[in-house]
Design a protein around this motif. Structure first.
Motif: not given
Lengths: 429, 285
Positions: B173-176, A62, A228, B171, A231
């Protein structure tokens, strides 16, 4: 009848502008179209070649477009919430920016969704987001909230303009009158009762809109990040709240800047007391925002959790730490607070407008620092750090999309009755 | 002579089933019949249902006990899992290479990586190689965030990616929490002749030549435990090619499988267990 006469006078003064203003507007539109063509080229290149032409990678999936997307969603929510101060909570001292606020909110939402469309790996499948619904995916909910919110904004704006559209349709025989007649959708009643009804509708829509804007649109966008678990920097309950507050900051700032700039550009006088009051409001929101962020960092720093500390160290000392210290804190907070608070500077509309523009730029920094630094640190500690900076294609296409937004705004501001006269404001006060 | 004596001696100690059952207060014939049929049951010549039907009434009359079928949870097929023995892993990356060869992943996309952890200071140093495929979590964060349900948990335990539905929002990818997903940016190994002509039979599907803007380009890709190989009865490529035999693959639902037994070892652990993702890839430290 007196107020209608006043509106007529107001409109006449606006319709016979000096040649200079007309020329200025043409140059403005021409440069926007030029920027759109340049940006459009970059967008076309991206559409043909895919996301490979960007600097996005598998470490940082992102980037700039997501940052701009949340920036514009924030502007929209902020502008809308400011409009509810007027139409729901009766703070009619700000009414001159009321319709602009609604229209700005609508345009910002269009810009935000264009950014996120650009960011999709398969733009052709964007409609899948509507046909398939994952009930536990916050993003799935957001897509629907954005749509409802846009419809609500358009409806509320229509009620706000209805009376003036009808008057315009009667008075103006040119294209503007025809457009107004079309947009009035056959409505003809301009009696006091009908206008009162309009205001009631606006109040109702505003009341419905507040939870949609706070919980649905912008708090939801914050939750999209906060939920999330992978993160750690995003994964705090404070995050959606910071999103909403920073939305109020940027929304108010944008409205001040837009109002002052367009009045000046059209050679009209600016309502200094209102600008001053709005600037104070902006600084009030900004201070709350800074306070929340301060505790976010303080708690993270004191609890010394390694994964969170790693992200903070990228933000504070990494190659792009200038965007945190320089843009987000110095230009976006310290300077505007000084400009608005200092008695030497807060008497000039120009300085207040500069403060507002700086706050908007600062929030761009905030959005970039939300999206990028946390992704630099890989979720697995054994993996190397990622790297990301937007490349020329991403910048150019962003400029193109923003230019598109400004063009829609400028055209709308010219064609639609967004101005509110002093008499009308007095009526409600 | 000796055999006769021996037989006599044996007869004195040999006990007859009938005699023993006769000493019990319950019906001898019933016990014998049931034992007979139990043998048929175990040989698969009689179904459990038939057995229960035949004896249900008699058992309740004779023993005052209720005979019923064991309610087993419905089970259809295996639920796959993998065990990776870190003591056997030498860090040669054969798994990474064979995965790329098997799934023909483009540049930047790798379903498997081997990470290295170095601990201690000289001379007391230690090096551990940690291979990382997709964890195929039982509670996958990528599945819950996907706005279009393009990724889901299949019945066989595999976290599947539907590249025909994925919109490429990344999304997941960011959440894994394991960084196990990659985006297909559409790059190719141009230096390899006719690289794009061959396609990987991912999900047992042949997509023809690799072309611009054609699936899976522009979507998110991930390890699928070599589903196409499983269908042929083969192990995933990384398991089969591992030079140190460090990887084990099998049905984690089957208590007798090698993976199940290894998974209960005191050496077993999972990556980031505190996230509650319940990975189906288990490491032995």
């Amino acid at each position: 009848m007196a107020s209608i006469q006043a509106i007529k006078n107001e409109m006449q003064t606006e319709e016979t502008p000096t040649v200079n203003v007309e020329k200025r507007f043409k140059i403005w539109i021409a440069s926007l179209i030029l920027l759109m063509v340049v940006g459009g080229g970059a967008i076309a290149y991206r559409a043909i070649e895919g996301l490979a032409v960007t600097n996005l990678n598998n470490f940082v999936p992102w980037g700039a477009w997501v940052a701009f997307y949340i920036f514009f969603v924030g502007l929209s929510a902020g502008a809308f919430l400011l409009s509810t101060l007027i139409f729901v909570f009766g703070m009619y001292q700000y009414e001159k920016v009321g319709r602009y606020a609604l229209f700005t909110a609508l345009v910002c939402m269009i810009v935000a969704l264009t950014f996120i469309l650009l960011d999709l790996g398969r733009m052709d499948r964007a409609f899948n987001a509507m046909t398939y619904w994952n009930v536990i995916s916050i993003l799935s909910w957001e897509v629907r909230f954005y749509l409802i919110y846009k419809v609500l904004l358009a409806t509320e704006l229509w009620f706000a303009m209805r009376k003036d559209l009808i008057i315009l349709a009667m008075e103006n025989k040119g294209w503007k009158g025809k457009l107004s007649k079309f947009l009035a959708l056959g409505s003809t009643d301009i009696s006091k009762e009908a206008v009162k009804k309009d205001h009631r509708w606006m109040k109702i829509l505003g009341i419905i809109g507040i939870p949609i804007a706070i919980i649905g649109v912008h708090g939801g966008t914050g939750t999209l990040f906060a939920a999330v678990a992978a993160q750690p920097y995003w994964n705090t309950p404070l995050f959606p709240i910071i999103f909403v507050v920073s939305a109020l900051v940027s929304g108010t700032a944008l409205l001040i800047a837009m109002y002052v700039i367009q009045r000046k550009a059209r050679g009209l006088d600016v309502d200094l007391p209102m600008v001053k009051a709005l600037s104070t409001l902006m600084i009030f929101f900004l201070v709350i925002d800074l306070g929340l962020e301060f505790y976010e960092f303080l708690v993270a720093g004191l609890s010394q959790k390694p994964d969170k500390m790693a992200v903070l160290s990228v933000m504070f000392t990494g190659p792009y730490s200038w965007s945190f210290w320089g843009v987000q804190l110095f230009l976006g907070a310290v300077v505007p607070i000084f400009l608005v608070m200092s008695k030497r500077t807060n008497k000039s509309v120009g300085t207040l407008a500069i403060a507002a523009v700086l706050v908007v730029i600062g929030i761009i920094g905030v959005r970039f620092n939300i999206v990028v630094p946390t992704q630099i640190i890989h979720p697995l500690k054994w993996m190397p750090e990622g790297y990301y900076a937007p490349n020329l294609i991403e910048w150019l296409s962003s400029v193109g999309v923003v230019a598109m937004g400004l063009l829609i705004y400028s055209m709308g501001a010219k064609a639609l009755p967004l101005e509110v006269s002093d008499e009308e404001v007095m009526d409600h006060v | 002579m000796i055999t006769e004596d021996a037989n006599k001696l044996l007869d004195r100690f040999r006990q007859k089933g009938e005699d023993i059952l006769g000493g019990s207060k319950y019906s001898t014939a019933l016990g014998l019949n049931m034992a007979e049929d139990a043998r048929l049951l175990s040989q698969g010549k009689m179904s459990e249902e038939q057995f229960v039907q035949k004896y249900e009434e008699k058992v309740s009359k004779e023993f005052n006990q209720h005979l019923a079928m064991v309610e087993e949870p419905k089970k259809d097929g295996p639920r796959w899992g993998m065990v990776i023995d870190l003591r056997k892993c030498v860090g040669c990356e054969t798994c990474t290479v064979s995965c790329k060869a098997e799934n023909l992943t483009p540049p930047g996309v790798s379903y498997n990586v081997v990470m290295v952890e170095e601990k201690g200071t000289f001379p007391n140093v230690n090096r551990v190689n940690i291979p990382r495929p997709c964890m195929h979590c039982d509670k996958p964060p990528c599945v819950s965030v996907c706005p279009v349900r393009a990724t889901y948990k299949a019945d066989d335990g595999i976290v599947v990616q539907d590249n025909d539905r994925c919109i490429g929002c990344r999304y997941c990818m960011v959440a894994c929490p394991y960084g196990a997903r990659s985006f297909d940016f559409g790059e190719n190994y141009d230096e390899m002749t006719s690289y794009g002509d061959v396609t990987a039979p991912e999900h047992g599907m042949d997509r023809g030549e690799r072309e611009k803007n054609k699936t899976p380009i522009g979507t998110v890709r991930k390890c699928n435990f070599c589903f196409h190989r499983l269908q042929r009865g083969e192990e995933p490529a990384c398991v089969e090619t591992c030079i140190g035999d460090a990887r084990y693959f099998g049905d984690l639902d089957d208590p007798n499988s090698v993976v199940s037994k290894l998974a209960s070892s005191p050496r077993a652990f999972r990556l980031k267990e505190e996230y509650g993702t319940k990975p189906r890839v288990i490491y032995l430290r």
